[in-house]
Design a protein around this motif. Structure first.
Motif, PDB file in Angstrom:
ATOM      1  N   TRP A  46       1.011  -0.934   0.015  1.00 36.07           N
ATOM      2  CA  TRP A  46      -0.093  -0.149  -0.211  1.00 36.07           C
ATOM      3  C   TRP A  46       0.613   1.366  -0.207  1.00 36.07           C
ATOM      4  O   TRP A  46       1.454   1.369   0.795  1.00 36.07           O
ATOM      5  CB  TRP A  46      -1.012   0.112   0.953  1.00 36.07           C
ATOM      6  N   ASP A  47       0.158   1.724  -0.972  1.00 36.63           N
ATOM      7  CA  ASP A  47       1.512   3.700  -1.111  1.00 36.63           C
ATOM      8  C   ASP A  47       0.174   4.820  -0.453  1.00 36.63           C
ATOM      9  O   ASP A  47      -0.768   4.852  -0.226  1.00 36.63           O
ATOM     10  CB  ASP A  47       1.651   3.359  -1.793  1.00 36.63           C
ATOM     11  N   VAL A  48       1.149   4.597   0.989  1.00 38.51           N
ATOM     12  CA  VAL A  48      -0.292   5.218   1.963  1.00 38.51           C
ATOM     13  C   VAL A  48       0.192   7.202   1.511  1.00 38.51           C
ATOM     14  O   VAL A  48      -0.944   8.202   2.045  1.00 38.51           O
ATOM     15  CB  VAL A  48       0.873   5.342   3.039  1.00 38.51           C
ATOM     16  N   THR A  49       0.299   7.760   0.339  1.00 37.31           N
ATOM     17  CA  THR A  49       0.706   8.799  -0.051  1.00 37.31           C
ATOM     18  C   THR A  49      -0.079   9.041  -1.117  1.00 37.31           C
ATOM     19  O   THR A  49      -0.101  10.246  -1.731  1.00 37.31           O
ATOM     20  CB  THR A  49       2.135   8.839  -0.155  1.00 37.31           C
ATOM     21  N   ARG A  50      -0.187   7.803  -1.625  1.00 38.77           N
ATOM     22  CA  ARG A  50      -1.847   7.944  -2.751  1.00 38.77           C
ATOM     23  C   ARG A  50      -2.890   7.467  -2.456  1.00 38.77           C
ATOM     24  O   ARG A  50      -3.212   7.384  -1.056  1.00 38.77           O
ATOM     25  CB  ARG A  50      -1.018   6.668  -4.019  1.00 38.77           C
TER      26      ARG A  50
ATOM     27  N   PRO B 193     -12.889   0.899   0.459  1.00 38.84           N
ATOM     28  CA  PRO B 193     -12.367  -0.594  -0.524  1.00 38.84           C
ATOM     29  C   PRO B 193     -11.451  -0.441  -1.461  1.00 38.84           C
ATOM     30  O   PRO B 193     -10.318  -1.955  -1.786  1.00 38.84           O
ATOM     31  CB  PRO B 193     -13.986  -1.417  -1.150  1.00 38.84           C
ATOM     32  N   PHE B 194     -11.632   0.753  -2.035  1.00 37.45           N
ATOM     33  CA  PHE B 194     -10.868   1.235  -3.173  1.00 37.45           C
ATOM     34  C   PHE B 194      -8.817   2.032  -2.456  1.00 37.45           C
ATOM     35  O   PHE B 194      -8.913   2.263  -1.336  1.00 37.45           O
ATOM     36  CB  PHE B 194     -11.178   2.085  -3.849  1.00 37.45           C
ATOM     37  N   VAL B 195      -7.862   1.169  -3.038  1.00 41.53           N
ATOM     38  CA  VAL B 195      -6.674   1.491  -2.188  1.00 41.53           C
ATOM     39  C   VAL B 195      -5.191   1.492  -3.468  1.00 41.53           C
ATOM     40  O   VAL B 195      -5.516   0.424  -4.687  1.00 41.53           O
ATOM     41  CB  VAL B 195      -5.659   0.228  -1.274  1.00 41.53           C
TER      42      VAL B 195
ATOM     43  N   LEU C  20      -6.417  -1.560  -6.284  1.00 50.76           N
ATOM     44  CA  LEU C  20      -6.540  -2.552  -6.186  1.00 50.76           C
ATOM     45  C   LEU C  20      -7.922  -2.309  -5.405  1.00 50.76           C
ATOM     46  O   LEU C  20      -8.715  -1.061  -4.600  1.00 50.76           O
ATOM     47  CB  LEU C  20      -6.273  -3.689  -5.094  1.00 50.76           C
ATOM     48  N   LEU C  21      -9.250  -3.164  -5.222  1.00 53.02           N
ATOM     49  CA  LEU C  21     -10.128  -3.190  -4.844  1.00 53.02           C
ATOM     50  C   LEU C  21      -9.775  -4.516  -3.401  1.00 53.02           C
ATOM     51  O   LEU C  21      -9.930  -5.649  -3.682  1.00 53.02           O
ATOM     52  CB  LEU C  21     -11.967  -3.719  -5.315  1.00 53.02           C
ATOM     53  N   ASP C  22      -9.819  -4.475  -2.122  1.00 55.35           N
ATOM     54  CA  ASP C  22      -9.300  -4.788  -0.677  1.00 55.35           C
ATOM     55  C   ASP C  22     -10.534  -5.438  -0.188  1.00 55.35           C
ATOM     56  O   ASP C  22     -11.707  -4.781   0.621  1.00 55.35           O
ATOM     57  CB  ASP C  22      -8.558  -4.341   0.447  1.00 55.35           C
TER      58      ASP C  22
END
Length: 453
Positions: free
Chosen positions: A40-44, A49-51, A59-61
């Protein structure tokens, strides 16, 4: 990111950037379990559910970090309240050495802290007469404390009862209760006196029709074990009986009503403290705050964590030890941010009717799955948004997890051949339809590879 229109968009995973992060992490990390090489890019951008990962894949988590992120990523239902708080240092205070507050009184606090979280936990557990909480760092620690206080409460009791297929943590103490996979427990020492009985995982199972082995010989194995004549354990020597109301790591195994009624009857008849492990199933995941609320059991102790952001052992004041034997923990009750997030999560569940939403969206997901799944799917089950799809083989299960990942959907395996789905509690109808459609595509795509395997 617009959550109302977002869709997964993923290339080959892991991408080159993710691989660098994974290699860097593994260079220093002790061996552990990682389900995906997803970074996971915490800055983006991320929402619900979307990351977005470090390669720009969206992605759909549908894992919610095994339920530890109950509203997904950057959810405004929580973040809006967190933004009003200015970070301070330290964010954690050691042990029970001091208190923290914000304002002249708890009623006038600027933000909720550990005291408010404990208050909310007693409110959502009042149906069981619970009025006291001890906070800790993790679910395993919450379970350790549950064992400790019941041993003190029932002293000099020397036995505990656990169920086959259970998972209660990875500390040495909780491993003595974990009865799922040998990989968790092999060669580690155990606490003495832990008895194991079958978990009745067939929802239609009862004394007249039982394949699990729990109901046998004219009664349940639990009752027969404690019988005044012919039994082999004195009920007065049992400190606790512990179970997951819905088994998690063991395969999302849902109990029968007859089984849970028998647990309720036996613990009541012999006054045995019932410890429920709600670490994965609690805090709204099943459409109730506690999964126990679906069943006739009356817990004496609740162990919670994950979605709560901190560990918590919840019970009655009379069950907790006296001042002489009081509990302690390095950061027990002192995680300011974790306590705040846990309190905000409980507030969001109430303010946005997320228990009802979890129930509706769970029924939607099961209806779609049951209408369209192929013969390789043996079972679709779930309560609220704690969902499971069981396959005919472990190979096919693994192939579906991989095929889903390739399409930008994160899922998790459990048990021997089951995939668990844990969408955010505020998932929309569109998000469930989108995620389940991708999941069905993954099943279809995995058919050839699973046959080859």
């Amino acid at each position: 990111m617009d959550r109302d229109t977002a869709k997964p968009d993923a290339d080959a995973l892991p991408g080159p950037n993710a691989q660098q992060w994974v290699d860097f992490h593994q260079e220093y990390s002790a061996p552990s379990e990682y389900s995906h090489d997803f970074v996971w890019d915490v800055t983006r951008e991320a929402d619900g559910p979307f990351v977005t990962d470090v390669d720009g894949n969206v992605l759909l988590d549908f894992t919610c970090h095994i339920g530890a992120a109950p509203l997904g990523y950057n959810n405004e239902k929580i973040l809006e309240k967190v933004r009003e708080f200015d970070l301070v240092e330290p964010m954690k205070i050691a042990g029970q050495d001091m208190y923290f507050g914000s304002g002249p009184s708890p009623d006038e606090a600027d933000f909720p802290g550990s005291s408010h979280l404990m208050e909310k936990l007693t409110e959502v557990s009042s149906q069981y007469g619970m009025d006291t909480v001890f906070l800790s760092n993790s679910g395993a620690e919450a379970m350790e404390n549950a064992m400790k206080i019941t041993h003190d409460y029932r002293a000099p009791a020397k036995y505990g009862v656990a169920f086959a297929g259970s998972f209660h943590g990875r500390t040495l103490g909780t491993l003595s209760l974990t009865k799922s996979k040998d990989v968790y427990t092999h060669h580690y020492p155990e606490i003495g006196g832990i008895e194991t009985v079958p978990f009745c995982a067939d929802r239609g199972c009862d004394a007249d029709s039982c394949d699990c082995g729990f109901f046998a010989g004219g009664g349940s194995q639990l009752r027969n074990m404690l019988a005044p004549e012919g039994g082999y354990v004195d009920p007065d020597e049992i400190a606790f009986l512990t179970l997951e109301p819905i088994q998690g790591v063991g395969g999302y195994r849902f109990p029968s009503q007859a089984f849970m009624q028998e647990v309720a009857d036996v613990t009541d008849a012999y006054d045995i403290p019932l410890v429920v492990d709600e670490i994965q199933s609690g805090i709204g995941r099943t459409g109730e705050i506690w999964a126990s609320d679906h069943y006739p059991i009356e817990p004496d102790v609740i162990a919670s964590a994950k979605a709560l952001r901190v560990g918590a052992t919840v019970s009655r004041s009379d069950v907790f030890p006296s001042e002489k034997n009081r509990l302690g923990s390095t950061f027990g009750g002192g995680d300011l941010l974790g306590s705040m997030m846990g309190a905000f999560t409980l507030e969001a569940i109430q303010e946005h009717d997320l228990l009802d939403n979890a129930t509706r969206r769970g029924e939607q997901a099961k209806e779609i799955l049951r209408d369209d799944t192929p013969a390789s799917v043996e079972d679709v089950r779930g309560t609220g948004l704690m969902l499971a799809v069981e396959f005919d083989t472990a190979a096919r299960r693994s192939a579906v997890v991989q095929a889903a990942l390739e399409r930008g959907l994160l899922t998790l395996g459990c048990g021997k051949k089951t995939i668990r789905l844990l969408p955010p509690l505020d998932s929309s109808e569109r998000e469930i339809e989108l995620g389940i459609s991708i999941f069905l595509e993954a099943i279809e795509a995995a058919e050839p590879s699973a046959k080859v395997a």
